[in-house]
Design a protein around this motif. Structure first.
Motif, PDB file in Angstrom:
ATOM      1  N   UNK A 238       0.831  -1.214   0.000  1.00 58.43           N
ATOM      2  CA  UNK A 238       0.000   0.000   0.000  1.00 58.43           C
ATOM      3  C   UNK A 238       0.865   1.264   0.000  1.00 58.43           C
ATOM      4  N   UNK A 239       2.057   1.140  -0.601  1.00 57.71           N
ATOM      5  CA  UNK A 239       3.053   2.213  -0.507  1.00 57.71           C
ATOM      6  C   UNK A 239       2.637   3.526  -1.129  1.00 57.71           C
ATOM      7  N   UNK A 240       1.915   3.488  -2.242  1.00 57.35           N
ATOM      8  CA  UNK A 240       1.539   4.742  -2.915  1.00 57.35           C
ATOM      9  C   UNK A 240       0.557   5.542  -2.069  1.00 57.35           C
ATOM     10  N   UNK A 241      -0.414   4.858  -1.466  1.00 55.07           N
ATOM     11  CA  UNK A 241      -1.362   5.570  -0.591  1.00 55.07           C
ATOM     12  C   UNK A 241      -0.627   6.169   0.610  1.00 55.07           C
ATOM     13  N   UNK A 242       0.253   5.383   1.225  1.00 58.47           N
ATOM     14  CA  UNK A 242       1.011   5.868   2.379  1.00 58.47           C
ATOM     15  C   UNK A 242       1.891   7.052   1.978  1.00 58.47           C
ATOM     16  N   UNK A 243       2.430   7.006   0.770  1.00 62.29           N
ATOM     17  CA  UNK A 243       3.267   8.115   0.295  1.00 62.29           C
ATOM     18  C   UNK A 243       2.437   9.394   0.195  1.00 62.29           C
ATOM     19  N   UNK A 244       1.211   9.269  -0.324  1.00 59.68           N
ATOM     20  CA  UNK A 244       0.334  10.456  -0.424  1.00 59.68           C
ATOM     21  C   UNK A 244       0.047  11.032   0.953  1.00 59.68           C
ATOM     22  N   UNK A 245      -0.274  10.169   1.909  1.00 60.80           N
ATOM     23  CA  UNK A 245      -0.566  10.651   3.261  1.00 60.80           C
ATOM     24  C   UNK A 245       0.659  11.333   3.863  1.00 60.80           C
ATOM     25  N   UNK A 246       1.854  10.805   3.564  1.00 64.50           N
ATOM     26  CA  UNK A 246       3.082  11.421   4.073  1.00 64.50           C
ATOM     27  C   UNK A 246       3.290  12.804   3.467  1.00 64.50           C
ATOM     28  N   UNK A 247       2.987  12.943   2.190  1.00 63.52           N
ATOM     29  CA  UNK A 247       3.115  14.258   1.540  1.00 63.52           C
ATOM     30  C   UNK A 247       2.133  15.245   2.149  1.00 63.52           C
ATOM     31  N   UNK A 248       0.895  14.802   2.397  1.00 63.62           N
ATOM     32  CA  UNK A 248      -0.099  15.691   3.004  1.00 63.62           C
ATOM     33  C   UNK A 248       0.384  16.179   4.375  1.00 63.62           C
ATOM     34  N   UNK A 249       0.945  15.262   5.176  1.00 55.81           N
ATOM     35  CA  UNK A 249       1.448  15.639   6.505  1.00 55.81           C
ATOM     36  C   UNK A 249       2.630  16.588   6.375  1.00 55.81           C
ATOM     37  N   UNK A 250       3.465  16.354   5.381  1.00 54.86           N
ATOM     38  CA  UNK A 250       4.658  17.175   5.175  1.00 54.86           C
ATOM     39  C   UNK A 250       4.289  18.594   4.762  1.00 54.86           C
ATOM     40  N   UNK A 251       3.301  18.704   3.890  1.00 49.96           N
ATOM     41  CA  UNK A 251       2.887  20.026   3.389  1.00 49.96           C
ATOM     42  C   UNK A 251       1.952  20.746   4.349  1.00 49.96           C
ATOM     43  N   UNK A 252       1.154  19.987   5.107  1.00 53.87           N
ATOM     44  CA  UNK A 252       0.190  20.587   6.023  1.00 53.87           C
ATOM     45  C   UNK A 252      -1.208  20.591   5.441  1.00 53.87           C
ATOM     46  N   UNK A 253      -2.205  20.591   6.309  1.00 55.63           N
ATOM     47  CA  UNK A 253      -3.604  20.501   5.879  1.00 55.63           C
ATOM     48  C   UNK A 253      -4.061  21.682   5.042  1.00 55.63           C
ATOM     49  N   UNK A 254      -3.444  22.847   5.228  1.00 54.58           N
ATOM     50  CA  UNK A 254      -3.911  24.051   4.533  1.00 54.58           C
ATOM     51  C   UNK A 254      -3.245  24.268   3.177  1.00 54.58           C
ATOM     52  N   UNK A 255      -2.289  23.420   2.827  1.00 54.94           N
ATOM     53  CA  UNK A 255      -1.602  23.602   1.551  1.00 54.94           C
ATOM     54  C   UNK A 255      -2.558  23.287   0.395  1.00 54.94           C
ATOM     55  N   UNK A 256      -2.440  24.057  -0.673  1.00 50.92           N
ATOM     56  CA  UNK A 256      -3.330  23.870  -1.824  1.00 50.92           C
ATOM     57  C   UNK A 256      -3.248  22.453  -2.388  1.00 50.92           C
ATOM     58  N   UNK A 257      -2.048  21.899  -2.465  1.00 51.91           N
ATOM     59  CA  UNK A 257      -1.899  20.547  -3.016  1.00 51.91           C
ATOM     60  C   UNK A 257      -2.548  19.505  -2.113  1.00 51.91           C
ATOM     61  N   UNK A 258      -2.446  19.700  -0.809  1.00 53.13           N
ATOM     62  CA  UNK A 258      -3.096  18.772   0.117  1.00 53.13           C
ATOM     63  C   UNK A 258      -4.604  18.794  -0.096  1.00 53.13           C
ATOM     64  N   UNK A 259      -5.165  19.974  -0.188  1.00 48.91           N
ATOM     65  CA  UNK A 259      -6.611  20.100  -0.360  1.00 48.91           C
ATOM     66  C   UNK A 259      -7.075  19.465  -1.671  1.00 48.91           C
ATOM     67  N   UNK A 260      -6.321  19.704  -2.720  1.00 43.92           N
ATOM     68  CA  UNK A 260      -6.729  19.184  -4.030  1.00 43.92           C
ATOM     69  C   UNK A 260      -6.535  17.677  -4.121  1.00 43.92           C
TER      70      UNK A 260
END
Length: 271
Positions: A238-260
């Motif tokens: 499930x590495x790709x999903x986990x990678x996405x969640x890691x990017x969201x945490x790295x960028x923060x909840x308010x980042x435009x990329x996280x939201x999109x």
């Protein structure tokens, strides 16, 4: 200082920008308050370089008690930079209060950490790293400084970055960010040893997304990982999903990329 002579805005809010202020909301008729007071005074004397104590008699200053929603006493609030950052209610044992203080009091070196943040914003990564190294030399357990430095090191030395945050657990405020750094480092290992990944139709796309991640091209990385999720959800555990969640945490909840891309990930998972 008598409770009735306290200028709350000056003695608590303004002063907390210089040193944390522990506020004890109490009343003379409250037996637990009378038991707690000497404990707090003793701890304030013991840790005078880390915080100062202010006592607020709710009978004499009811407007202050009302402002902070005091419904039961004793109530103890810790103010830092004009805001309440933590609190507890009731007469706790001294050992528990000291443990709480050690957990919630900010580092005495927080000014240096702020300076490092400003250097990062100004694009001076080397200066920021030097400041954070100084903080960690004085406070090896400073999780906030460790995570900040690890972020700076990720692209150049991901193994050291992961080692710096290895001891940060779920009880830490910076745990999500530390976990994302550990995930990134694991993924970056695949760019150095691609043969350790199992062969599959999505392997090339997965490695490509990881390379975009390593170069901090987060949008292309997220797009690539989500494509892998659509085609082979369980690849690399499930590495790709986990990678996405890691990017969201790295960028923060308010980042435009996280939201999109959080929405795009959800769509990919439930099609």
């Amino acid at each position: 200082m008598s409770d009735s002579t306290i200028d709350f805005d000056s003695d608590v809010l303004k002063r907390s920008h210089t040193i944390p202020v522990l506020v004890d909301f109490w009343a003379p008729w409250c037996a637990p308050c009378r038991a707690l007071g000497p404990i707090l005074e003793r701890l304030a004397g013991k840790h005078s370089e880390r915080f100062t104590l202010v006592k607020i008699n709710t009978e004499e200053l009811p407007e202050i008690a009302a402002r902070y929603g005091i419904r039961s006493i004793p109530n103890v609030k810790l103010f830092v930079d004009g805001q309440v950052i933590d609190e507890f209610t009731g007469a706790l044992p001294e050992s528990m209060i000291e443990e709480w203080l050690n957990r919630v009091l900010p580092s005495p070196l927080r000014a240096k950490i702020r300076q490092a943040e400003n250097e990062i914003l100004a694009g001076h990564s080397d200066k920021a790293a030097a400041l954070l190294e100084e903080v960690l030399a004085a406070e090896p357990g400073n999780a906030a400084a460790a995570v900040m430095l690890a972020r700076l090191l990720l692209s150049s030395d991901h193994k050291r970055a992961a080692a710096m945050v290895a001891g940060i657990g779920p009880d830490s405020d910076v745990y999500p960010l530390a976990e994302s750094i550990r995930t990134f480092s694991r993924l970056f290992e695949y760019t150095e040893q691609p043969e350790t990944l199992p062969d599959a139709p999505v392997k090339t796309a997965y490695l490509s997304a990881i390379k975009h991640l390593k170069s901090a091209d987060f949008e292309r990385a997220l797009s690539g990982f989500i494509d892998v999720v659509r085609k082979a959800r369980h690849y690399d555990d499930d590495g790709a999903r986990k990678a996405c969640l890691a990017v969201f945490a790295f960028l923060g909840d308010d980042h435009d990329l996280t939201r999109e891309y959080r929405g795009r990930l959800a769509s990919a998972l439930y099609v």
